[in-house]
Enzyme design. Structure first.
Site, PDB file in Angstrom:
ATOM      1  N   ALA A  98      -9.210  33.771 -22.280  1.00 25.12           N
ATOM      2  CA  ALA A  98      -9.075  32.801 -23.383  1.00 25.12           C
ATOM      3  C   ALA A  98      -7.603  32.526 -23.638  1.00 25.12           C
ATOM      4  O   ALA A  98      -6.757  33.409 -23.464  1.00 25.12           O
ATOM      5  CB  ALA A  98      -9.719  33.377 -24.637  1.00 25.12           C
ATOM      6  N   GLY A 150     -11.953  36.465 -20.137  1.00 22.19           N
ATOM      7  CA  GLY A 150     -12.822  35.326 -19.815  1.00 22.19           C
ATOM      8  C   GLY A 150     -12.620  34.822 -18.394  1.00 22.19           C
ATOM      9  O   GLY A 150     -13.518  34.196 -17.827  1.00 22.19           O
ATOM     10  N   GLU A 162     -10.696  43.043 -23.491  1.00 25.26           N
ATOM     11  CA  GLU A 162     -11.061  42.482 -24.799  1.00 25.26           C
ATOM     12  C   GLU A 162     -10.996  43.481 -25.957  1.00 25.26           C
ATOM     13  O   GLU A 162     -10.546  43.140 -27.039  1.00 25.26           O
ATOM     14  CB  GLU A 162     -12.470  41.859 -24.749  1.00 25.26           C
ATOM     15  CG  GLU A 162     -12.477  40.430 -24.229  1.00 25.26           C
ATOM     16  CD  GLU A 162     -12.608  40.348 -22.717  1.00 25.26           C
ATOM     17  OE1 GLU A 162     -12.391  41.374 -22.033  1.00 25.26           O
ATOM     18  OE2 GLU A 162     -12.928  39.257 -22.220  1.00 25.26           O
TER      19      GLU A 162
END
Ligand code: COA
Length: 301
Positions: free
Chosen positions: A106, A151, A174
């Protein structure tokens, strides 16, 4: 992703029927009507597009942010499916620009300025604009040219085949960012590398090399350092195109069903996929070609 998700996200079959069908079905999205959009065949937002040897090659062109997935990049992925995937495409290859990163996940700079609802909406985009890759009617290939994080790794996991450059690295960091891999990572990674390795990668945030990724089954192969990873991925197109298009599509549907069905339902689904091939002209052509000692000429019917 097939079955119950198909209606929500876009039917893979509708994409296979081509641009006219995908324009006409008008599935919900926030794009202006096709009549008001002009689609450059060589680009869609921050994605570069080209065709080679029967493959549609999508390149994330955000090298300055290590090909991080911005809102615009996610939307562009959805638009590629809606407007650029053509009936003649036999495979889709995804890569990143430059040699440093395939995709750094991201866009964390963009996300910093987003409201909670905007982040929620972006997460849904992963399930729609990106997840078509897992229902794409032709094989999808990640040509991994560098770091593949968060991602970015989830994007690679959506693909059917993965080839990496020797210097590529992989991680799902993450939890160190206060979140979890929620673009499908917690579900797809255990299915691909097994639950023990998935726990290690997600809970420890471990970064693994291309060699380790190959060893644990995260990728299918490592290309030679002297060869571009996209050129290496293109060597898969010849064996793909040797398969009859309908059979390839049916095989993909059956393989993907294995990720979500129990064995009895899966075998039933497999039988239904076989049935689709049974009545095809290409099956008869393959039998004739075998008897006549020649290569079959498939028509996709
Ligand atoms: N979002 C936004 N910008 C990013 C980014 C991301 N996910 N990843 C990298 N960038 C930006 C950097 O901030 C930097 O910008 P700057 O030049 O304005 O400072 C630029 O890309 C280059 O990054 P840099 O770290 O200098 O490049 P590198 O080649 O040495 O390392 C990575 C590349 C991808 C290994 C490294 O940038 C990294 O670890 N990024 C974090 C990725 C991450 O945690 N993703 C998980 C998201 S859930």
């Amino acid at each position: 992703m097939e079955g119950s998700d198909r209606g929500k996200n876009r039917a893979p079959e509708s994409a296979g029927r081509g641009l006219a069908a995908s324009h006409a079905n008008g599935a919900a999205d926030d794009s202006p009507p096709a009549s008001r959009r002009v689609h450059d065949p060589s680009a869609e937002g921050p994605l570069g597009l080209k065709r080679q040897d029967g493959a549609l090659i999508i390149s994330i062109e955000r090298e300055e942010r290590r090909n991080a997935l911005s809102q615009a990049a996610l939307e562009a992925f959805g638009a590629v499916f809606r407007y650029h995937l053509a009936p003649d495409d036999r495979a889709v290859i995804i890569t990143g620009s430059g040699a440093r990163a395939f995709c750094a996940g991201a866009d964390l700079k963009e996300r910093r300025g987003m409201s909670l609802d905007e982040v929620r909406a972006q997460l849904l985009r992963y399930r729609t604009d990106l997840a078509w890759l897992s229902t794409c009617p032709v094989p999808t290939i990640a040509a991994i040219n560098g770091a593949t994080l968060g991602g970015g790794l989830e994007l690679a996991l959506l693909c059917d085949l993965r080839v990496a450059a020797p210097h590529a690295s992989f991680a799902l960091p993450e939890t160190s960012l206060g979140i979890i891999p929620a673009a499908g990572g917690t579900q797809s990674l255990p299915r691909i590398v097994g639950s023990a390795k998935a726990r290690e990668l997600i809970l420890l945030g471990s970064r693994v090399s291309a060699a380790e990724a190959l060893r644990i089954g995260l990728i299918h192969r490592i290309c030679d350092a002297a060869v571009s990873v996209v050129d290496d991925a293109l060597t898969w197109i010849a064996p793909i195109t040797r398969g009859a298009p309908l059979a390839q599509r049916a095989a993909l549907r059956a393989l993907r069903a294995a990720d979500r069905l129990d064995i009895d339902a899966g075998l039933e689904f497999e039988r239904a996929c076989y049935e689709e091939c049974l009545t095809s002209e290409d099956r008869i052509e393959a039998l004739n070609a075998f008897a006549e000692k020649r290569e079959p000429i498939f028509k996709g019917r």
